[in-house]
Design an enzyme around this catalytic site. Structure first.
Site, short mmCIF file in Angstrom:
data_model
loop_
_atom_site.label_atom_id
_atom_site.label_comp_id
_atom_site.label_asym_id
_atom_site.label_seq_id
_atom_site.Cartn_x
_atom_site.Cartn_y
_atom_site.Cartn_z
N HIS A 117 -63.98 65.78 -53.01
CA HIS A 117 -63.89 66.26 -51.71
C HIS A 117 -65.10 65.98 -50.96
O HIS A 117 -65.40 66.38 -49.59
CB HIS A 117 -63.43 67.85 -51.40
CG HIS A 117 -62.25 68.07 -52.01
ND1 HIS A 117 -61.65 69.29 -52.35
CD2 HIS A 117 -60.87 67.29 -52.33
CE1 HIS A 117 -60.50 69.41 -52.65
NE2 HIS A 117 -60.12 67.98 -52.58
N ASN B 15 -47.48 66.93 -50.41
CA ASN B 15 -47.73 65.53 -50.07
C ASN B 15 -47.49 65.14 -48.52
O ASN B 15 -48.14 64.14 -48.00
CB ASN B 15 -47.02 64.45 -50.75
CG ASN B 15 -47.60 64.66 -52.32
OD1 ASN B 15 -48.56 64.71 -52.70
ND2 ASN B 15 -46.56 64.29 -53.41
N HIS C 145 -52.82 62.77 -57.11
CA HIS C 145 -51.45 63.41 -56.72
C HIS C 145 -50.38 62.37 -57.60
O HIS C 145 -49.43 63.07 -58.03
CB HIS C 145 -51.06 63.19 -55.24
CG HIS C 145 -51.54 64.07 -54.55
ND1 HIS C 145 -51.21 64.77 -53.54
CD2 HIS C 145 -53.12 64.28 -54.44
CE1 HIS C 145 -51.90 65.74 -52.88
NE2 HIS C 145 -53.07 65.55 -53.42
N ARG D 95 -57.03 60.24 -53.44
CA ARG D 95 -56.15 61.23 -53.28
C ARG D 95 -54.88 60.73 -53.82
O ARG D 95 -54.00 61.58 -54.64
CB ARG D 95 -56.03 61.57 -51.94
CG ARG D 95 -55.09 63.08 -51.69
CD ARG D 95 -54.95 63.38 -50.33
NE ARG D 95 -56.28 64.06 -50.06
CZ ARG D 95 -56.51 64.45 -48.81
NH1 ARG D 95 -55.59 64.58 -47.73
NH2 ARG D 95 -57.56 65.09 -48.45
#
Length: 343
Positions: free
Chosen positions: A206, A107, A79, A75
């Site tokens: 995911h 975040n 990001h 992740r």
């Protein structure tokens, strides 16, 4: 956008409008990311030949201690790349002169794994001081994280520089959020030069990791029952979700996005979407939205063909990892500490 797998097919007007919308964005995205970055597979072959081994060993320890760390590092990489390209900007702490990205709404209370990154960087600085960028290190670590929980391998092009800036505003606007509709999600990926196929494949990340209650509350108290098949097992699953995520409170309570195999990187995430049981609205939209013409077929493809999913995920991860800001190769640096720019 309301979800419903039973909804009527989109009208010709909706189909035509969506086609024009995607076409315009595709042209813009191609212009934005038309030049390949100067990355190579052997970038550190002479300056830090053990870089891959060092990162792998540290990631092995991290994932062994807590399998959730694999999703956390993956992740972080996502990001990072969606804001200013893959330049390590997400790793920067706030200072008097710099407002970082860690406290952006998308975040804060969501990102983990910064201490793992610190540990890897310390090892690399001991072995090859001032050589390996935090951006490259994070990209390698994300690949290794996937492998360590059963996912595919891919070669990681290297040579990124670390940004001396961060963007709180872009972290707020560029990153996809769990409550967004399909058109918005697609537009955010196209803006980065990533296709609809890339989006559906990358969403497969995911299959590991957890989601906070605040990010799926509206879904489970909203249209979950509309998209899911009504059977006793689904009712039990929904009841369990609600017990851990009440209508009010418990925002930070977490649950797995893939309840079938939360610590294994596989294609069960897509099978869950076929049953209409996706935890996040943004995920279920890919199958149940009225406009899910292309994405629905891709979800079905990856649900039934794990090899196709692994191959496309690998290709899309390389493509995402190649998102760079050309200026970073001129003004960037190799940070000694990933949390702060060099003084």
């Amino acid at each position: 956008m309301a979800l419903s797998q039973y909804a009527k097919p989109p009208t010709p007007f909706l189909q035509h409008s969506a086609f024009i919308f995607f076409s315009i964005l595709s042209v813009y995205a191609i212009n934005l990311h038309a030049t390949d970055p100067p990355l190579t597979l052997d970038y550190y072959s002479s300056t830090c030949p053990n870089v891959l081994e060092i990162v792998r060993k540290e990631m092995e320890c991290a994932v062994l201690s807590d399998p959730r760390n694999a999703a956390s590092i993956l992740r972080l990489h996502f990001h990072d790349c969606f804001v200013q390209g893959c330049d390590g900007s997400v790793l920067l702490d706030d200072t008097i002169t710099l407002r970082g990205e860690k406290k952006a709404p998308t975040n804060i209370r969501s990102l983990r794994g910064f201490r793992i990154i610190d540990g890897i960087k310390n090892k690399l600085e001991s072995e090859c001081p001032g050589i390996v960028s935090c951006a490259d290190m994070l990209t390698i670590a994300a690949r290794d994280a996937v492998i360590l929980v059963g996912g595919p391998y891919w070669h990681v092009p290297l040579g990124r520089k670390d940004s001396r800036t961060a963007s709180f505003s872009l972290a707020t606007t560029n990153l996809p959020t769990p409550d967004q509709g399909l058109l918005t999600l697609i537009s955010k990926f196209l803006y980065q030069g990533l296709s609809v196929t890339d989006m559906v494949a990358l969403a497969g990340a995911h299959t590991i990791g957890m989601a906070r209650c605040v990010n799926f509350r509206e879904r489970i108290y909203g249209d979950f029952q509309e998209t899911a098949h009504k059977n006793p097992l689904t009712e039990i699953y929904l009841s369990n979700l609600k017990s851990g995520c009440p209508p009010i409170g418990g925002d930070d309570n977490t649950t797995a996005m893939d309840y079938f195999s939360p610590n294994l990187f596989d294609n069960s995430f897509y099978q869950i979407l076929l049953r209409g049981e996706g935890l996040l609205n943004s995920d279920q939209e890919m199958y149940s939205s009225k406009l899910a013409l292309e994405t629905k077929e891709l979800v079905k493809k990856y649900a039934f063909d794990p090899i196709a999913f692994f191959q496309q995920f690998s290709d899309s991860m390389v493509k995402m990892g190649n998102i760079t800001d050309p200026d970073s190769f001129v003004t960037g640096e190799v940070r000694k500490n990933c949390r702060f720019i060099n003084t």
